[in-house]
Design an enzyme around this catalytic site. Structure first.
Site, PDB file in Angstrom:
ATOM      1  N   ASP A 123       0.797  -1.239   0.000  1.00 52.52           N
ATOM      2  CA  ASP A 123       0.000   0.000   0.000  1.00 52.52           C
ATOM      3  C   ASP A 123       0.829   1.290   0.000  1.00 52.52           C
ATOM      4  O   ASP A 123       1.812   1.383   0.733  1.00 52.52           O
ATOM      5  CB  ASP A 123      -0.872   0.082   1.259  1.00 52.52           C
ATOM      6  CG  ASP A 123      -1.607  -1.188   1.567  1.00 52.52           C
ATOM      7  OD1 ASP A 123      -1.523  -2.139   0.779  1.00 52.52           O
ATOM      8  OD2 ASP A 123      -2.244  -1.235   2.623  1.00 52.52           O
TER       9      ASP A 123
ATOM     10  N   SER B 148      -0.559  -0.045   7.462  1.00 51.86           N
ATOM     11  CA  SER B 148      -0.911   1.163   6.707  1.00 51.86           C
ATOM     12  C   SER B 148      -1.562   2.254   7.541  1.00 51.86           C
ATOM     13  O   SER B 148      -2.170   1.991   8.576  1.00 51.86           O
ATOM     14  CB  SER B 148      -1.853   0.789   5.566  1.00 51.86           C
ATOM     15  OG  SER B 148      -1.120   0.144   4.571  1.00 51.86           O
TER      16      SER B 148
ATOM     17  N   GLU C 137     -10.819  -2.703   4.121  1.00 53.05           N
ATOM     18  CA  GLU C 137      -9.494  -2.169   4.435  1.00 53.05           C
ATOM     19  C   GLU C 137      -9.349  -0.754   3.876  1.00 53.05           C
ATOM     20  O   GLU C 137     -10.095  -0.328   2.997  1.00 53.05           O
ATOM     21  CB  GLU C 137      -8.404  -3.064   3.826  1.00 53.05           C
ATOM     22  CG  GLU C 137      -8.336  -4.443   4.444  1.00 53.05           C
ATOM     23  CD  GLU C 137      -7.127  -5.258   3.985  1.00 53.05           C
ATOM     24  OE1 GLU C 137      -6.500  -5.908   4.828  1.00 53.05           O
ATOM     25  OE2 GLU C 137      -6.821  -5.252   2.778  1.00 53.05           O
TER      26      GLU C 137
HETATM   27  C1  FRU Z   1      -3.904  -3.726   2.512  1.00 56.72           C
HETATM   28  C2  FRU Z   1      -3.321  -4.152   3.847  1.00 56.72           C
HETATM   29  C3  FRU Z   1      -3.741  -3.209   4.946  1.00 56.72           C
HETATM   30  C4  FRU Z   1      -2.648  -3.409   5.952  1.00 56.72           C
HETATM   31  C5  FRU Z   1      -1.438  -3.557   5.058  1.00 56.72           C
HETATM   32  C6  FRU Z   1      -0.360  -4.450   5.613  1.00 56.72           C
HETATM   33  O1  FRU Z   1      -3.167  -4.197   1.448  1.00 56.72           O
HETATM   34  O2  FRU Z   1      -3.713  -5.466   4.146  1.00 56.72           O
HETATM   35  O3  FRU Z   1      -5.024  -3.445   5.475  1.00 56.72           O
HETATM   36  O4  FRU Z   1      -2.521  -2.340   6.825  1.00 56.72           O
HETATM   37  O5  FRU Z   1      -1.917  -4.095   3.848  1.00 56.72           O
HETATM   38  O6  FRU Z   1       0.766  -4.420   4.796  1.00 56.72           O
END
Ligand code: FRU
Length: 559
Positions: free
Chosen positions: A122, A182, A297
């Protein structure tokens, strides 16, 4: 082996570090209730332990446990655990340094952001702060896999040239030992504040422990962790609650979090605060569009032309198109606020109809534009040809969002024009034209029935075809070096002819359709020499401009 403990108060910090074999031997620190646990890289390096202390192996990791007196962390233990965190942080930065220079690779994008080595996912903390744009991303330096995530920081003054600023956050502390997950950034009172999710896994069961954390920087470069600002779960959700976005709303701060209810449905969790430190839970929202997957998410919320929008990543969505097997999707919805100031969502649509698009973030530019950046990848995709050269995934091109006639429009940011050479006309036919580059912009209007082949050489190509019977634009990457993921995407269109603006960059294509009314993004791997383009069932002149390379500065060491 049973776990035995020793009171932590009987040991100084120096003694503890010596006992466990020195700073470089400390992998991580954990704080389950009543204990401090130190994970060691090599148990053989630990000094002779007092006879009543034992190490235990937890899922291949050697962990040493110390008892602490109260249930919660006491002052002494607090200091100790924070000192351990700072020591681990230095060590992790040192270890990761070797992974911040780029591996050479023919699939490497020339103007998109990719990780020097390891895995990128992300985008995080996308923000304008004190005259500069900051963009962070989730990074696992040591391989093409999803393990304990770091935040890498890039900065730019023009949204095009991104400078590597180094690692902003490492998974060094008891509250983020298994990933600095994230989150977003806030430019507030001269400070650059990073809100993120601390991810921790405890014991044999890998029990997830989630907190929402804050790190602050005065100079926009070095971040000091302040620890969790939300330690406990609100009622009604599982430990899957993450990815804080802070927005200003009617005189207060809101923290938006993607969440999973105890009934295993996705929802938006909202907290509010007046000082950005103390947060109060307001509730879970999104019932009117549920059920829509088992988890949501990466929430984002912003206004365009006085209309509020909500962006999120619903997981667990089954598509009605047989070619579309990916359950991790993306949506944008309109938001209506009711008399209790609660959000309601309607008019859902995907932000991107392609293969590789997830976890988008937006920010407002200095001149008021809403700009979006996303991960050009998906959670379950871990095997692309670039993995052979030790890196995986990239970010999308930046997009400007606008609303025209009540319709969301996405266009490549206008700054990109600086990188495009003077456009030339290219007459396309079924005879393959060799471009000698895979980084370009191409604008073309196609009739129904036409098929455009890009990145072509012999049997390798990507095809964008307009199926006149089914009235779909079909994006087919089955004739490429793809190893994992769907190979066909279809988008239903109702129009006389189809206008495409295509952005290509070595191993990616982003297709903006009919003036940005829809977008399809994809990673596409073909041989380096596959630079041909041809058009079947039509003769059309395209506007073509090669794009100048820029992305080298987004790594620690230049090519
Ligand atoms: C989305 C995610 C988020 C998380 C991050 C971990 O791709 O799963 O929800 O914070 O990636 O790398």
């Amino acid at each position: 082996m049973s776990l035995e403990t020793v009171p932590v108060e009987k040991m100084s910090f120096e003694e503890m570090v010596r006992l466990v074999g020195g700073p470089a031997n400390i992998q991580r620190v954990l704080a389950p209730r009543g204990e401090i646990v130190i994970a060691l890289r090599d148990p053989a390096l630990a000094n002779v332990l007092p006879s009543h202390m034992r190490l235990r192996e937890v899922l291949g990791e050697w962990q040493l446990s110390f008892l602490i007196q109260q249930d919660s962390i006491n002052e002494y233990a607090d200091e100790l655990i924070n000192s351990l965190g700072r020591m681990i942080d230095s060590q992790l930065r040192l270890n990761a340094y070797a992974y911040s220079s780029p591996n050479d690779c023919p699939f490497r994008p020339t103007w998109h952001i990719s990780p020097p080595q390891g895995l990128l996912n992300d985008p995080n903390g996308f923000i304008y702060h004190q005259g500069k744009y900051h963009l962070f991303y989730q990074w696992y330096p040591y391989g093409c896999e999803h393990k304990d995530k770091y935040w890498v920081q890039l900065a730019s003054t023009d949204l095009i040239h991104w400078q590597w600023q180094g690692i902003a956050l490492t998974p060094s502390d008891w509250y983020d030992s298994h990933g600095v997950f994230s989150g977003h950034a806030l430019s507030h009172n001269d400070e650059l504040m990073l809100f993120y999710t601390g991810n921790v896994r405890l014991g044999e069961q890998r029990l997830r422990q989630t907190t929402q954390c804050l790190a602050v920087s005065q100079d926009g470069l070095r971040f000091e962790k302040c620890g969790p600002v939300i330690r406990n779960l609100p009622t009604g959700v599982t430990e899957h609650i993450r990815d804080p976005k802070i927005v200003r709303h009617r005189g207060k701060w809101l923290m938006l979090l993607g969440a999973q209810t105890t009934q295993l449905q996705g929802r938006l969790a909202i907290y509010h605060s007046h000082d950005l430190k103390e947060w109060h839970f307001d509730g879970l929202f999104g019932e009117e569009i549920a059920p829509l997957g088992y988890m949501w998410e990466c929430p984002d919320m912003f206004e365009i032309a006085s209309q509020s929008y909500f962006v999120f990543g619903p997981q667990g969505i089954i598509s009605d198109n047989v070619n579309h097997t990916v359950v991790h999707q993306n949506r944008i919805a309109k938001v209506l606020w009711d008399e209790n100031d609660h959000p309601h969502f309607c008019h859902l649509q995907p932000l991107d109809h392609g293969f590789d698009f997830y976890a988008p973030q937006t920010m407002q530019t200095a001149d008021g534009r809403r700009v979006l950046c996303a991960w050009m990848g998906l959670p379950d995709e871990v095997n692309h040809p670039s993995c052979d050269n030790g890196w995986l995934h990239q970010l999308t091109a930046l997009r400007e969002l606008s609303v025209e006639n009540d319709q969301l429009i996405q266009r490549p940011i206008r700054e990109l024009e600086q990188l495009c050479h003077q456009p030339v006309s290219l007459e396309l036919s079924d005879k393959c034209t060799i471009l000698n580059t895979k980084s370009f912009e191409m604008c073309i209007t196609l009739p129904w029935g036409a098929s455009l082949r890009l990145f072509e050489k012999d049997e390798q190509y990507v095809e964008l075809s307009l199926d006149a019977q089914q009235k779909v634009l079909r994006f087919d990457r089955s004739h490429t070096l793809i190893r994992q993921g769907d190979v066909i995407r279809e988008l239903a269109l109702e129009c006389e002819q189809v206008e495409l603006q295509i952005l290509a960059d070595n191993s990616s294509l982003e297709v903006f359709i009919n003036g940005g009314k829809a977008v399809m993004s994809a990673r596409v791997f073909t041989e380096q020499e596959a630079t041909g383009v041809s058009l079947l069932n039509a003769l059309v002149t395209a506007k073509y401009s090669p794009i100048q390379p820029v992305s080298a500065s987004s790594f620690a060491t230049q090519f």
